[in-house]
Design a protein around this motif. Sequence first.
Motif, PDB file in Angstrom:
ATOM      1  N   LEU A  11       0.819  -1.205   0.000  1.00 33.32           N
ATOM      2  CA  LEU A  11       0.000   0.000   0.000  1.00 33.32           C
ATOM      3  C   LEU A  11       0.858   1.262   0.000  1.00 33.32           C
ATOM      4  O   LEU A  11       0.479   2.270  -0.612  1.00 33.32           O
ATOM      5  CB  LEU A  11      -0.928  -0.002   1.221  1.00 33.32           C
ATOM      6  N   THR A  12       2.003   1.213   0.664  1.00 34.14           N
ATOM      7  CA  THR A  12       2.910   2.363   0.641  1.00 34.14           C
ATOM      8  C   THR A  12       3.440   2.597  -0.763  1.00 34.14           C
ATOM      9  O   THR A  12       3.469   3.736  -1.252  1.00 34.14           O
ATOM     10  CB  THR A  12       4.078   2.143   1.618  1.00 34.14           C
ATOM     11  N   ARG A  13       3.862   1.529  -1.432  1.00 38.07           N
ATOM     12  CA  ARG A  13       4.339   1.659  -2.815  1.00 38.07           C
ATOM     13  C   ARG A  13       3.247   2.212  -3.718  1.00 38.07           C
ATOM     14  O   ARG A  13       3.470   3.167  -4.475  1.00 38.07           O
ATOM     15  CB  ARG A  13       4.776   0.288  -3.336  1.00 38.07           C
ATOM     16  N   SER A  14       2.086   1.605  -3.649  1.00 39.10           N
ATOM     17  CA  SER A  14       0.997   2.021  -4.524  1.00 39.10           C
ATOM     18  C   SER A  14       0.564   3.447  -4.224  1.00 39.10           C
ATOM     19  O   SER A  14       0.310   4.238  -5.138  1.00 39.10           O
ATOM     20  CB  SER A  14      -0.183   1.059  -4.355  1.00 39.10           C
ATOM     21  N   GLY A  15       0.492   3.792  -2.933  1.00 38.24           N
ATOM     22  CA  GLY A  15       0.057   5.134  -2.558  1.00 38.24           C
ATOM     23  C   GLY A  15       1.027   6.216  -3.001  1.00 38.24           C
ATOM     24  O   GLY A  15       0.614   7.264  -3.519  1.00 38.24           O
ATOM     25  N   LEU A  16       2.328   5.972  -2.829  1.00 41.66           N
ATOM     26  CA  LEU A  16       3.315   6.965  -3.255  1.00 41.66           C
ATOM     27  C   LEU A  16       3.300   7.146  -4.768  1.00 41.66           C
ATOM     28  O   LEU A  16       3.311   8.273  -5.278  1.00 41.66           O
ATOM     29  CB  LEU A  16       4.714   6.535  -2.794  1.00 41.66           C
ATOM     30  N   GLY A  17       3.293   6.031  -5.492  1.00 41.28           N
ATOM     31  CA  GLY A  17       3.255   6.126  -6.950  1.00 41.28           C
ATOM     32  C   GLY A  17       2.008   6.815  -7.442  1.00 41.28           C
ATOM     33  O   GLY A  17       2.054   7.650  -8.357  1.00 41.28           O
ATOM     34  N   VAL A  57       8.150   2.608  -7.396  1.00 40.10           N
ATOM     35  CA  VAL A  57       7.288   3.774  -7.266  1.00 40.10           C
ATOM     36  C   VAL A  57       7.166   4.515  -8.593  1.00 40.10           C
ATOM     37  O   VAL A  57       6.079   4.979  -8.971  1.00 40.10           O
ATOM     38  CB  VAL A  57       7.818   4.708  -6.161  1.00 40.10           C
ATOM     39  N   VAL A  58       8.276   4.620  -9.328  1.00 34.11           N
ATOM     40  CA  VAL A  58       8.254   5.329 -10.618  1.00 34.11           C
ATOM     41  C   VAL A  58       7.349   4.603 -11.619  1.00 34.11           C
ATOM     42  O   VAL A  58       6.609   5.236 -12.377  1.00 34.11           O
ATOM     43  CB  VAL A  58       9.681   5.479 -11.173  1.00 34.11           C
ATOM     44  N   ILE A  59       7.394   3.275 -11.636  1.00 36.16           N
ATOM     45  CA  ILE A  59       6.540   2.506 -12.542  1.00 36.16           C
ATOM     46  C   ILE A  59       5.066   2.812 -12.268  1.00 36.16           C
ATOM     47  O   ILE A  59       4.268   3.060 -13.181  1.00 36.16           O
ATOM     48  CB  ILE A  59       6.813   0.998 -12.388  1.00 36.16           C
ATOM     49  N   ILE A  60       4.680   2.811 -11.002  1.00 32.74           N
ATOM     50  CA  ILE A  60       3.291   3.101 -10.641  1.00 32.74           C
ATOM     51  C   ILE A  60       2.937   4.545 -10.986  1.00 32.74           C
ATOM     52  O   ILE A  60       1.837   4.833 -11.482  1.00 32.74           O
ATOM     53  CB  ILE A  60       3.070   2.818  -9.144  1.00 32.74           C
ATOM     54  N   ALA A  61       3.871   5.462 -10.739  1.00 39.42           N
ATOM     55  CA  ALA A  61       3.614   6.874 -11.047  1.00 39.42           C
ATOM     56  C   ALA A  61       3.398   7.090 -12.535  1.00 39.42           C
ATOM     57  O   ALA A  61       2.481   7.818 -12.950  1.00 39.42           O
ATOM     58  CB  ALA A  61       4.786   7.727 -10.552  1.00 39.42           C
TER      59      ALA A  61
END
Length: 269
Positions: free
Chosen positions: A76-82, A138-142
């Motif tokens: 959730l931290t990864r997804s939320g930041l991205g 994180v960059v991939i999700i962003a």
Amino acid sequence: MSTLVTPRVHLPRPRPRGVSLALRALGPLALLGLWSGASASGLLTPDVLASPAGVLRAVGELWDSGQLGDALTVSLTRSGLGLLFGLAAGLLLGTVTGLSRLGEELLDSPMQVLRTVPFLALVPLFMVWFGINETAKVVIIAVATTFPMYVNTAQGVRSTDRKLIEAVRSFGLGRIALVREVVLPAALPSLLAGLRLSMTLSVIALIAAEEINSTAGIGYLMTQAQNYARTDILAVCILVYGLLGLLADLLVRLLERVLMPWRAAGGSR
């Protein structure tokens, strides 16, 4: 002399909320019943897919050991930041493109070109640029979540009534205040549509990101379960990803009801 009769439009009556919820639950319950029946009859063996009872036992096992809670926190931290970075970039670029002709001429063409590139194709490049650490994930999700927000924001800003903008400008309202007070509220339906798509894509991108040498998160649990042929844990991880996507969609629906109550009232069936 004949009289023209205007046909009446018969709108369907809204169903009671309880009936609507029951109808929505029929599909998932039917699938669960088929899954349980296939497992009980032996048509679906545990080495292919664990039974619902086995999946529930795996949930208890992972939760009691703390693995599921830790993995959820990391994912959730990864997804939320991205998602946060992607929404900010899409909102900013879409507003500039939709509000300024120069911004559209400079930004829209490269953004449209980049939008056609599947974000999964960028994974190897990001691994070269950022390594296999958290930054790449994180960059991939962003990147995945930027473009839906950009397209919908630009469309919503362009559709804002220009006469309204000129009228507000005549009262001396500055550009930033104009965007905050007039343009973005007028583009709210498009912004929420972009938010819904971006939140859904954040979960899909999370799955791809967690395939990059993860040592924590739901993707890591999936890799470990695959190595030990634990179909029950694999099913738990798949269901968690699905629930995350469902919760993201429900959150946007809730925002729509709060921010645009007239749409919720008019769209109920």
